[in-house]
Design an enzyme around this catalytic site. Structure first.
Site, PDB file in Angstrom:
ATOM      1  N   SER A 140       0.850  -1.309  -0.077  1.00 30.78           N
ATOM      2  CA  SER A 140       0.131  -0.083   0.028  1.00 30.78           C
ATOM      3  C   SER A 140       0.933   1.223   0.026  1.00 30.78           C
ATOM      4  O   SER A 140       0.616   2.193  -0.542  1.00 30.78           O
ATOM      5  CB  SER A 140      -1.039   0.096   1.234  1.00 30.78           C
ATOM      6  OG  SER A 140      -0.221  -0.268   2.203  1.00 30.78           O
ATOM      7  N   HIS A 198      -9.151   0.407   5.403  1.00 29.77           N
ATOM      8  CA  HIS A 198      -9.024  -0.810   4.792  1.00 29.77           C
ATOM      9  C   HIS A 198      -9.819  -1.716   5.507  1.00 29.77           C
ATOM     10  O   HIS A 198      -9.608  -1.836   6.669  1.00 29.77           O
ATOM     11  CB  HIS A 198      -7.545  -1.183   4.431  1.00 29.77           C
ATOM     12  CG  HIS A 198      -7.497  -2.453   3.339  1.00 29.77           C
ATOM     13  ND1 HIS A 198      -6.775  -3.303   3.625  1.00 29.77           N
ATOM     14  CD2 HIS A 198      -8.279  -2.638   2.235  1.00 29.77           C
ATOM     15  CE1 HIS A 198      -6.746  -4.331   2.556  1.00 29.77           C
ATOM     16  NE2 HIS A 198      -7.669  -3.781   1.675  1.00 29.77           N
ATOM     17  N   SER A 256       1.307   3.122  16.659  1.00 25.99           N
ATOM     18  CA  SER A 256       0.379   4.160  16.186  1.00 25.99           C
ATOM     19  C   SER A 256       0.053   5.247  17.139  1.00 25.99           C
ATOM     20  O   SER A 256       0.277   6.363  16.620  1.00 25.99           O
ATOM     21  CB  SER A 256      -0.717   3.633  15.345  1.00 25.99           C
ATOM     22  OG  SER A 256      -1.909   4.070  15.129  1.00 25.99           O
ATOM     23  N   HIS A 306      -6.254  -5.193  13.555  1.00 25.41           N
ATOM     24  CA  HIS A 306      -7.604  -5.332  13.242  1.00 25.41           C
ATOM     25  C   HIS A 306      -8.451  -5.895  14.523  1.00 25.41           C
ATOM     26  O   HIS A 306      -9.459  -6.150  14.633  1.00 25.41           O
ATOM     27  CB  HIS A 306      -8.110  -6.377  12.053  1.00 25.41           C
ATOM     28  CG  HIS A 306      -7.616  -5.652  10.759  1.00 25.41           C
ATOM     29  ND1 HIS A 306      -6.936  -4.521  10.600  1.00 25.41           N
ATOM     30  CD2 HIS A 306      -7.929  -6.315   9.271  1.00 25.41           C
ATOM     31  CE1 HIS A 306      -6.920  -4.122   9.291  1.00 25.41           C
ATOM     32  NE2 HIS A 306      -7.500  -5.023   8.521  1.00 25.41           N
ATOM     33  N   ASP A 310      -4.639   1.022   8.191  1.00 29.50           N
ATOM     34  CA  ASP A 310      -4.622  -0.314   7.794  1.00 29.50           C
ATOM     35  C   ASP A 310      -3.719  -1.154   8.787  1.00 29.50           C
ATOM     36  O   ASP A 310      -2.886  -1.866   8.565  1.00 29.50           O
ATOM     37  CB  ASP A 310      -4.325  -0.713   6.303  1.00 29.50           C
ATOM     38  CG  ASP A 310      -4.441  -2.074   6.066  1.00 29.50           C
ATOM     39  OD1 ASP A 310      -5.270  -2.859   6.663  1.00 29.50           O
ATOM     40  OD2 ASP A 310      -3.879  -2.582   4.883  1.00 29.50           O
TER      41      ASP A 310
HETATM   42  C1  LIG Z   1      -2.667  -5.492   7.509  1.00 31.81           C
HETATM   43  S1  LIG Z   1      -0.985  -5.341   7.796  1.00 31.81           S
HETATM   44  C2  LIG Z   1      -0.745  -3.706   6.640  1.00 31.81           C
HETATM   45  C3  LIG Z   1      -0.794  -4.200   5.240  1.00 31.81           C
HETATM   46  C4  LIG Z   1      -0.369  -3.022   4.041  1.00 31.81           C
HETATM   47  N1  LIG Z   1      -1.089  -1.737   4.285  1.00 31.81           N
HETATM   48  C5  LIG Z   1      -0.501  -3.617   2.701  1.00 31.81           C
HETATM   49  O1  LIG Z   1      -1.236  -3.036   1.965  1.00 31.81           O
HETATM   50  O2  LIG Z   1      -0.065  -4.789   2.553  1.00 31.81           O
HETATM   51  C6  LIG Z   1      -1.267  -4.662   9.408  1.00 31.81           C
HETATM   52  C7  LIG Z   1       0.234  -3.807   9.898  1.00 31.81           C
HETATM   53  O3  LIG Z   1      -0.197  -2.805  10.770  1.00 31.81           O
HETATM   54  C8  LIG Z   1       0.980  -3.146  11.828  1.00 31.81           C
HETATM   55  N2  LIG Z   1       0.485  -2.918  13.028  1.00 31.81           N
HETATM   56  C9  LIG Z   1      -0.546  -3.336  13.912  1.00 31.81           C
HETATM   57  N3  LIG Z   1      -1.031  -2.843  14.817  1.00 31.81           N
HETATM   58  C10 LIG Z   1      -0.245  -1.809  14.927  1.00 31.81           C
HETATM   59  C11 LIG Z   1       0.108  -0.578  15.973  1.00 31.81           C
HETATM   60  N4  LIG Z   1      -0.497  -0.440  16.847  1.00 31.81           N
HETATM   61  N5  LIG Z   1       1.001   0.491  15.658  1.00 31.81           N
HETATM   62  C12 LIG Z   1       1.697   0.371  14.523  1.00 31.81           C
HETATM   63  N6  LIG Z   1       1.648  -0.868  13.516  1.00 31.81           N
HETATM   64  C13 LIG Z   1       0.662  -1.801  13.858  1.00 31.81           C
HETATM   65  C14 LIG Z   1       1.377  -4.590  11.792  1.00 31.81           C
HETATM   66  O4  LIG Z   1       2.897  -4.735  12.064  1.00 31.81           O
HETATM   67  C15 LIG Z   1       1.298  -4.901  10.233  1.00 31.81           C
HETATM   68  O5  LIG Z   1       2.393  -4.841   9.450  1.00 31.81           O
END
Ligand SMILES: C[S@@+](CC[C@H](N)C(=O)[O-])C[C@H]1O[C@@H](n2cnc3c(N)ncnc32)[C@H](O)[C@@H]1O
Length: 205
Positions: A46, A163, A118, A138, A135
């Site tokens: 992305s 997303h 985040s 989840h 994104d």
């Molecule tokens: C579904 S993946 C993202 C996919 C990406 N946007 C793509 O298009 O392929 C979710 C990402 O969010 C990160 N993530 C999850 N919780 C998070 C948080 N609280 N703060 C920062 N990053 C986080 C994970 O490490 C992971 O790499």
């Protein structure tokens, strides 16, 4: 994607080409209002779509990810990828693959990686974002934290894109849909578009 030597669909990830094209358009349109912020970069699929649009508008992408993977990427979970485990620590670490994606695509000048949780990144981000693309994790708690931290950072007339918004629970998990509903009910955003499971709202002036 215009100008990139790497097809984003060849990068590991979870975004369709239709959703990616929409992200490029949103980034191009919103970058003049402020930086494009991505929550959840993973290996950079992305990110490349966002970078293409931001580049055309002379903007930047701030790519936030702790690079430890979400709940569903951990060993034993549905979306675990053993290639993304650091052999020394045994933990998921997507940062090396992410940086390699940016390098191969020639996107290091447009994308500023922020390796942080985040909400911590939001506290350190003082300005307004032209586009916030969520994104990240989840789980409900994580998705709500993303909305609370980043919703107020979207500039007037800027866009919040989320997303994996599935209005029908049979199609996928609910937390991204839950935060889309909250954004819609907040009075701060009008829902204006969608492509696949990517839904976006515009910040009212
Ligand atoms: C579904 S993946 C993202 C996919 C990406 N946007 C793509 O298009 O392929 C979710 C990402 O969010 C990160 N993530 C999850 N919780 C998070 C948080 N609280 N703060 C920062 N990053 C986080 C994970 O490490 C992971 O790499």
């Amino acid at each position: 994607v215009t100008g990139s030597p790497v097809d984003p669909q060849s990068v590991k990830g979870f975004l369709s080409s239709e959703e990616g094209a929409a992200l490029t358009d949103l980034a191009r349109a919103c970058a003049p209002l402020g930086p494009v912020v991505e929550i959840g970069s993973y290996v950079g699929r992305s990110t490349l779509y966002l970078a293409a649009g931001a580049r055309e508008a002379g903007g930047v992408v701030i790519a936030v990810d702790h690079h430890r993977g979400s709940e569903e990427h951990q060993p034993g979970e549905a979306w675990h990828d053993p290639e993304l485990v650091d052999p020394e620590t045994g933990r998921v670490n997507t940062l090396p693959a992410f940086l390699e994606t940016l390098e191969r695509a020639g996107a290091r000048d447009v994308v500023q990686p922020v390796v942080a949780r985040s909400p911590d990144a939001a506290r350190a981000f003082a300005g307004e974002a032209g586009l916030v693309f969520i994104d990240g994790g989840h789980a409900l708690r994580t998705a709500l934290a993303d909305w609370r931290a980043w919703g107020p950072k979207v500039a007037p007339a800027g866009v919040l894109a989320i997303h994996d918004v599935f209005p029908d629970a049979r199609d996928g998990g609910r937390p991204p849909h839950e935060i889309w509903l909250r954004a819609k009910a907040s009075g701060l955003f009008d829902p204006v578009g969608g492509a696949g499971s990517l839904m976006w709202l515009r910040r009212v002036g």
